[in-house]
Design an enzyme around this catalytic site. Structure first.
Site, PDB file in Angstrom:
ATOM      1  N   ASP A 188      26.142 -81.447   6.379  1.00 21.28           N
ATOM      2  CA  ASP A 188      26.392 -82.409   5.327  1.00 21.28           C
ATOM      3  C   ASP A 188      26.188 -81.839   3.714  1.00 21.28           C
ATOM      4  OD1 ASP A 188      26.659 -84.650   3.604  1.00 21.28           O
ATOM      5  OD2 ASP A 188      24.948 -85.877   4.254  1.00 21.28           O
ATOM      6  N   LYS A 236      21.714 -82.165  12.401  1.00 22.59           N
ATOM      7  CA  LYS A 236      22.378 -82.123  10.972  1.00 22.59           C
ATOM      8  C   LYS A 236      21.746 -81.297  10.035  1.00 22.59           C
ATOM      9  CE  LYS A 236      23.225 -85.846   7.311  1.00 22.59           C
ATOM     10  NZ  LYS A 236      23.777 -87.040   7.243  1.00 22.59           N
ATOM     11  N   SER A 240      18.383 -85.536  10.648  1.00 16.82           N
ATOM     12  CA  SER A 240      19.068 -84.974   9.207  1.00 16.82           C
ATOM     13  C   SER A 240      17.788 -83.858   8.704  1.00 16.82           C
ATOM     14  CB  SER A 240      19.258 -85.802   8.112  1.00 16.82           C
ATOM     15  OG  SER A 240      19.913 -85.340   7.156  1.00 16.82           O
TER      16      SER A 240
HETATM   17  C1  NPQ Z   1      23.294 -88.816   3.699  1.00 22.87           C
HETATM   18  N1  NPQ Z   1      20.829 -89.238   4.222  1.00 22.87           N
HETATM   19  O1  NPQ Z   1      23.781 -88.866   4.819  1.00 22.87           O
HETATM   20  C2  NPQ Z   1      21.904 -89.162   3.270  1.00 22.87           C
HETATM   21  C3  NPQ Z   1      21.554 -88.700   2.002  1.00 22.87           C
HETATM   22  C4  NPQ Z   1      20.323 -89.201   1.599  1.00 22.87           C
HETATM   23  C5  NPQ Z   1      19.560 -89.092   6.283  1.00 22.87           C
HETATM   24  O2  NPQ Z   1      20.995 -87.265   5.241  1.00 22.87           O
HETATM   25  C6  NPQ Z   1      15.664 -89.544  -0.603  1.00 22.87           C
HETATM   26  C7  NPQ Z   1      16.290 -88.191  -0.776  1.00 22.87           C
HETATM   27  C8  NPQ Z   1      16.529 -90.364   0.088  1.00 22.87           C
HETATM   28  C9  NPQ Z   1      17.366 -87.808  -0.298  1.00 22.87           C
HETATM   29  C10 NPQ Z   1      18.480 -90.937   1.308  1.00 22.87           C
HETATM   30  C11 NPQ Z   1      20.560 -88.308   5.221  1.00 22.87           C
HETATM   31  C12 NPQ Z   1      17.728 -89.901   0.674  1.00 22.87           C
HETATM   32  C13 NPQ Z   1      18.261 -88.920   0.366  1.00 22.87           C
HETATM   33  C14 NPQ Z   1      19.649 -90.379   1.616  1.00 22.87           C
HETATM   34  C15 NPQ Z   1      19.282 -88.216   0.788  1.00 22.87           C
HETATM   35  O3  NPQ Z   1      23.949 -88.011   2.800  1.00 22.87           O
HETATM   36 MG    MG Z   2      25.807 -88.028   4.170  1.00 22.69          MG
END
Ligand code: NPQ
Ligand code: MG
Length: 388
Positions: A210, A182, A156
Site C-alpha cells: 500500500d 500488507k 497492515s
Molecule cells: C490504509 N490503514 O489502508 C490505512 C491508512 C491509515 C490499516 O493500513 C494512524 C496512522 C491511523 C496511520 C489509519 C491501514 C491510520 C493510519 C489508517 C493510516 O491506507
Molecule cells: Mg490504503
C-alpha cells in the site's frame, strides 16, 4: 451515471427510532507501536465517537454507537477529526435531527445536499443503525446476510527504515497467525523491502503493498519491478484524483491495481472500474460515507466480478466489530485489514476485543453492530464529551 449500478440495498426493513440526544465524545488511545505510512508517523489515535440516545417504537431506550474514522490531520484524506466534529455539530446534526422517527438510510438522504465529509456523515449513520439494530434485537451480520461465521485476518505493517526491523515485525505477525501481510511502501523503501519480506515468508503467504498515493504517473517502470514478487495487489500507488493515471499504470504492470483513497462513493467506484483503474477494491465504510454505501459498493463489485476486501482505519472495537460483519458478505473474497485489537491497542474500549484465532476473526452476532462498551475504560480515555 453508469448503467447497471445497483442502487437498492438487499437488506430487509428495520424499525426506525426516535432520537433523544446525540453525544460527541473524543477519546485518545496510544498505539502499542508507532504506525508509519508514506504520509507520516502516528503514535496515538484521537477518535471521535457518536452516541445516539434513542427510543424504539415500543418505548425502550437504546444507545447506538458510531465511530468516525477521520485521522488527526488531513493526510490520508481531506477530513480530519476536529473538522469532522465541527461539521457534525454545525452542519450535519441540525439537518439530521428533525422531529420524528429516523432510520439509517435517512441520514444520507437528509445530508445529500452537503458536499463531502463522508467520514462525518458515516459516523452518524453508523450510530443510528446501531441504535435501530439494538432496538430490534438483531445483529448487523444477520441483517446484511453475512455468509460466514469467521473471516480471514490480514495485518497492515508500517514502514521501517531498516529491513531487519521490518523482517522481525513481519515474522511476529506471521507467528500470530495472520493469513495475509500488507506492507506500507514509499519511494526508497519499496522493492528491496518487499523482496526481503517475500524471501522471509516464502512464496505461499499472500502479500500485498500500500503506497497511500506516494508515487507519480512516471513511476510505471519502477513499480513494474514489484511484478516478480507475486503480490496480490498494489494499493493506491497514485494520488486520489488520478484515476486515469491508475488505468494507465494498470497497462504497464502485472500486479493488480487496488484503489483505496480514490473510491469515495458508489459512483466513483463504478467509474474507476469502467476505466480499468480498479482491478481490486478496498472498501472502507467511513471513506464512502457509511456501511450502507459500503454494501452498495460490495454489490456493484460482485456484479462486476471485481474482488473486494475490507480496509481498516485503526478502529476501536466498535468499528472493528462492524467491519468484521461487513467482511462476511460473500463478495469479500480477499482477507481484509481486520486484525486483532491488540495489533494497535493494549486495551480496547469494548468488553470483547477483536481477537485472531487460527488466522481468523469471529463474525459478531450480538444485537447491534456487534460489541458492548467497556464504560469504565471508555471514560478513562475520554478527553471531551458534548451533548447535543
Ligand atoms: C490504509 N490503514 O489502508 C490505512 C491508512 C491509515 C490499516 O493500513 C494512524 C496512522 C491511523 C496511520 C489509519 C491501514 C491510520 C493510519 C489508517 C493510516 O491506507
Ligand atoms: Mg490504503
Amino acid at each position: 451515471m453508469t448503467a447497471s449500478v445497483p442502487d437498492d440495498l438487499a437488506v430487509g426493513p428495520l424499525e426506525p427510532v426516535e432520537v433523544v440526544d446525540v453525544a460527541l465524545r473524543r477519546i485518545s488511545l496510544p498505539l502499542v507501536v508507532p504506525f508509519r505510512t508514506s504520509f507520516g508517523v502516528e503514535r496515538e489515535r484521537d477518535i471521535l465517537l457518536v452516541e445516539v440516545a434513542a427510543r424504539s417504537g415500543g418505548g425502550d431506550h437504546v444507545t447506538g454507537w458510531g465511530e468516525c474514522v477521520a485521522l488527526t490531520d488531513p493526510t490520508y484524506s481531506p477530513e480530519y477529526v476536529d473538522g469532522a466534529q465541527h461539521v457534525i455539530e454545525h452542519h450535519l446534526l441540525p439537518t439530521v435531527l428533525v422531529e420524528g422517527p429516523i432510520e439509517a438510510a435517512d441520514v444520507g438522504t437528509r445530508l445529500a445536499h452537503i458536499h463531502g465529509h463522508p467520514m462525518a456523515k458515516g459516523a452518524i449513520e453508523m450510530a443510528v443503525l446501531d441504535a435501530q439494530l439494538r432496538a430490534a434485537g438483531r445483529s448487523f451480520a444477520d441483517w446484511i446476510g453475512a455468509a460466514t461465521d469467521r473471516i480471514p485476518s490480514g495485518v497492515s505493517v508500517g514502514i521501517f527504515d531498516e529491513i531487519d526491523d521490518l523482517l522481525s515485525a513481519v515474522q511476529g505477525y506471521v507467528d500470530e497467525g495472520y493469513v495475509r501481510i500488507k506492507l506500507k511502501i514509499e519511494p526508497g523503501r519499496d522493492i528491496d523491502h518487499v523482496a526481503a519480506v517475500r524471501d522471509l515468508i516464502g512464496p505461499d503467504v499472500p502479500l500485498q503493498v500500500d503506497a497511500n498515493t506516494a508515487y507519480r504517473r512516471t513511476d510505471g517502470e519502477h513499480l513494474a519491478r514489484l511484478d516478480p514478487l507475486d503480490l496480490l495487489l498494489v494499493e493506491q500507488p497514485l494520488p486520489e484524483h488520478d484515476v486515469l493515471g491508475h488505468a494507465r499504470l494498470a497497462e504497464q504492470i502485472d500486479t493488480p491495481i487496488c484503489l483505496d483513497e480514490s473510491l469515495v462513493s458508489l459512483d466513483t467506484t463504478a467509474d474507476a472500474i469502467d476505466l480499468g483503474a480498479c482491478e481490486v477494491a478496498n472498501i472502507k465504510p467511513g471513506r464512502v460515507g457509511g456501511y450502507l454505501e459500503a454494501i452498495r459498493i460490495h454489490d456493484l463489485c460482485r456484479a462486476r466480478d471485481v474482488p473486494v476486501w475490507c480496509g481498516g482505519m485503526i478502529e476501536t472495537g466498535i468499528g472493528r466489530a462492524a467491519n468484521a460483519a461487513l467482511a462476511a458478505l460473500p463478495g469479500f473474497t480477499l482477507p481484509g485489514d481486520i486484525s486483532a485489537s491488540t495489533r494497535f491497542y493494549a486495551q480496547d474500549i469494548v468488553t470483547d476485543p477483536i481477537t485472531v484465532d487460527d488466522g481468523h476473526v469471529a463474525v459478531p452476532r450480538t444485537p447491534g453492530l456487534g460489541f458492548e462498551i467497556d464504560a469504565g475504560f471508555l471514560d478513562s480515555v475520554t478527553t471531551s464529551r458534548v451533548v447535543h
